[in-house]
Design a protein around this motif. Structure first.
Motif, short mmCIF file in Angstrom:
data_model
loop_
_atom_site.label_atom_id
_atom_site.label_comp_id
_atom_site.label_asym_id
_atom_site.label_seq_id
_atom_site.Cartn_x
_atom_site.Cartn_y
_atom_site.Cartn_z
N UNK A 321 -6.08 70.33 41.41
CA UNK A 321 -4.90 70.73 40.64
C UNK A 321 -3.62 70.66 41.46
N UNK A 322 -3.70 71.05 42.73
CA UNK A 322 -2.45 71.15 43.51
C UNK A 322 -2.15 69.90 44.32
N UNK A 323 -3.09 68.94 44.40
CA UNK A 323 -2.87 67.78 45.26
C UNK A 323 -1.62 66.98 44.88
N UNK A 324 -1.32 66.74 43.59
CA UNK A 324 -0.06 66.05 43.27
C UNK A 324 1.16 66.79 43.80
N UNK A 325 1.10 68.13 43.78
CA UNK A 325 2.21 68.91 44.32
C UNK A 325 2.32 68.71 45.84
N UNK A 326 1.17 68.62 46.51
CA UNK A 326 1.18 68.37 47.95
C UNK A 326 1.81 67.01 48.26
N UNK A 381 -2.34 59.11 52.78
CA UNK A 381 -1.65 58.81 51.53
C UNK A 381 -2.57 58.51 50.36
N UNK A 382 -3.72 59.20 50.30
CA UNK A 382 -4.64 58.99 49.19
C UNK A 382 -3.96 59.32 47.87
N UNK A 383 -4.26 58.55 46.84
CA UNK A 383 -3.86 58.92 45.49
C UNK A 383 -4.74 60.05 45.01
N UNK A 384 -4.35 60.75 43.94
CA UNK A 384 -5.24 61.78 43.39
C UNK A 384 -6.62 61.23 43.04
N UNK A 385 -6.68 59.99 42.53
CA UNK A 385 -7.98 59.40 42.18
C UNK A 385 -8.83 59.19 43.42
N UNK A 386 -8.20 58.73 44.51
CA UNK A 386 -8.95 58.51 45.75
C UNK A 386 -9.42 59.83 46.35
#
Length: 400
Positions: A321-326, A381-386
C-alpha cells in the motif's frame, strides 16, 4: 533465596554494566583482548556446583538419572548461575535414553535420505551445501514423520529442566539436525541467535543493554546421537566467554578467533548426552578428523515465548500500500534516512522465523528480511509490480 537473589542481581548487573562501564553503545574500543582474557581465564570451582557429578574442562556435568532425587528448584537455580555468571555451559549425562535416541536417529536418517532423493541439499551458515547433512526445522519434520518417536524424545526431563530454568514455562523448541561427515571442517567461533546472527556492520546500532539482554531470550543445546570422541569434533567451547558484553562484535576479530583457537575446550560425549549453553558463549563445531564417524547432533534452539509483538499485522499488505508513496518521497528528494524510517515502521525487519529449507542463509548468517527486500527495491527503482513479485517470492520462501 540467597541463590535466587545472587542470580537476579548478576543479570541486572550485566545490563547496567553494559551501559555504565563502556557507555550506551558497544564501541570498537570495547573489544579489548586483555579484558576478554581476564574474563575467561578462570577455573570453574566444583564447590560452586554441588549438585554436579563432576566438572570437566571447566564444564559442570550433571547426571540426568539423579534429577528426580534433587530439589528441582534448587537445581534449576544452580543451572541458572552456571549459565549466567559461571562457565556458561552445562552438560547432562544420559539426558536421552539410548533406545529413544536410536529411534530418532533412524527417523531423521530417513528424512535425510528423502531429502537426497528429492535432490534437496541443505546448506548452513558455515558450510557449503552438500558438505554435511543438515535437516532444517527438524522438530516439525520429526513430529510429522514419526509422532510417537517425537513424543518419546521430547519427554526427556533433563531438557525440560534446563529450558524452564533459563526461559521459564511455555518455552518454544526448534531444532536443526547436523551430520558432520568424516573430514568435515570446524566452524569459526561464534555466538548464536539473536545478536549472533546480526551482520557486524549493524551490531553497533544496537545499544549495549540489548547486547547484554539478548542471551536471556534463547538457550542453545546439542544432543549427541552417537558417541563423540575428540576426533569426531564435538563442540568447541570457551567457558566464561558469555560474560564479555562486547563479544558479539569481538568474535569477528582475528585476534579473538586466534585466542579461541588456542584456548577452547572440547567435551567428549556419549550417545544420549547433551550440552546446553548460553547463546553468548563463544563456540563452534569441531573438525571431524575421524575416518568412520558420522557425527550426528540434534542442535536445539529454545526460545522465550515473549519475543513477539502484541498485535498481528499484515505487513506485506502494508508495504504494497505505501510503496508508491515511498517512490514519490524518493523522487521528491527525501533523505535515505526518511525512507528507511518509513520502511522500518512498515515491513518485517527480522529474517526469522522462516522456512530454512527454502530460505537458506547461504553466504551469511541470516537470509534477507522483508525490510532488506524493500530497501533493495527502492535502491534499484523497482516498480510496484516488480516489488510485488519480489514480496511474493520472499513470502513463499517463508511458508512452513
Amino acid at each position: 533465596m540467597l541463590i535466587a537473589f545472587h542470580v537476579t542481581a548478576r543479570l541486572m548487573d550485566m545490563t547496567t554494566s553494559a551501559t555504565t562501564a563502556t557507555g550506551a553503545w558497544v564501541e570498537a574500543s570495547d573489544c579489548d583482548l586483555d579484558a576478554f582474557r581476564a574474563q575467561v581465564t578462570r577455573e570453574t570451582d566444583p564447590a560452586d556446583y554441588p549438585m554436579a557429578s563432576d566438572v570437566r574442562q571447566n564444564v559442570p556435568v550433571y547426571s540426568a538419572g539423579a534429577i528426580a532425587q534433587r530439589d528441582r528448584r534448587a537445581l534449576q537455580a544452580e543451572l541458572i548461575r552456571a549459565l549466567a555468571d559461571g562457565p556458561g555451559v552445562v552438560a547432562f549425562e544420559g539426558a536421552f535414553d539410548h533406545d529413544v535416541v536410536d529411534a530418532a536417529s533412524e527417523a531423521l536418517t530417513a528424512i535425510i535420505d528423502a531429502q537426497r532423493a528429492e535432490g534437496s541439499v541443505a546448506g548452513d551458515h558455515f558450510g557449503k551445501a552438500g558438505a554435511n547433512d543438515r535437516i532444517w526445522n527438524a522438530a516439525q519434520k520429526l513430529a510429522l514423520h514419526a509422532p510417537e518417536v517425537f513424543a518419546d524424545y521430547y519427554a526427556a526431563d533433563a531438557l525440560a529442566l534446563v529450558c524452564e530454568a533459563w526461559l521459564g514455562p511455555r518455552y518454544q523448541v526448534t531444532s536443526q539436525v547436523n551430520v558432520v561427515n568424516p573430514g568435515g571442517g570446524a566452524q569459526v567461533p561464534h555466538r548464536d541467535f539473536h545478536l549472533g546472527f546480526v551482520d557486524p556492520d549493524q551490531l553497533s546500532a544496537y545499544p549495549a543493554h540489548v547486547h547484554a539482554l539478548s542471551p536471556a531470550l534463547t538457550l542453545q543445546g546439542a544432543v549427541a546421537h552417537c558417541d563423540m570422541p575428540l576426533e569426531s569434533g564435538p563442540t568447541m567451547l570457551l567457558p566464561h566467554s558469555q560474560r564479555f558484553t562486547a563479544g558479539y562484535v569481538a568474535f569477528y576479530r582475528q585476534e579473538f578467533i586466534d585466542y579461541f583457537a588456542d584456548h577452547h575446550v572440547q567435551l567428549p560425549l556419549s550417545k544420549g548426552d547433551a550440552v546446553f549453553f548460553n547463546p553468548a558463549l563463544m563456540h563452534g563445531a569441531g573438525a571431524n578428523t575421524s575416518t568412520d564417524i558420522r557425527r550426528m547432533a540434534n542442535l536445539l534452539q529454545i526460545s522465550s515465548p515473549f519475543g513477539r509483538a502484541m498485535e498481528a499485522m499484515d505487513r506485506t499488505a502494508m508495504v504494497r500500500a505505501i510503496y508508491p508513496s515511498l517512490l514519490g518521497m524518493k523522487a521528491a528528494g527525501r533523505s535515505d534516512r526518511d525512507l528507511r524510517n518509513v520502511v522500518n515502521a512498515t515491513a518485517e525487519g527480522y529474517a526469522f522465523p522462516t522456512n530454512l529449507d527454502r530460505d537458506q542463509p547461504i553466504g551469511s548468517l541470516a537470509p534477507p528480511s522483508q525490510v532488506d527486500t524493500v530497501l533493495a527495491a527502492l535502491a534499484d527503482g523497482f516498480t510496484p509490480a516488480a516489488l510485488d513479485t519480489a514480496l511474493t517470492a520472499h513470502g513463499e520462501r517463508r511458508i512452513p
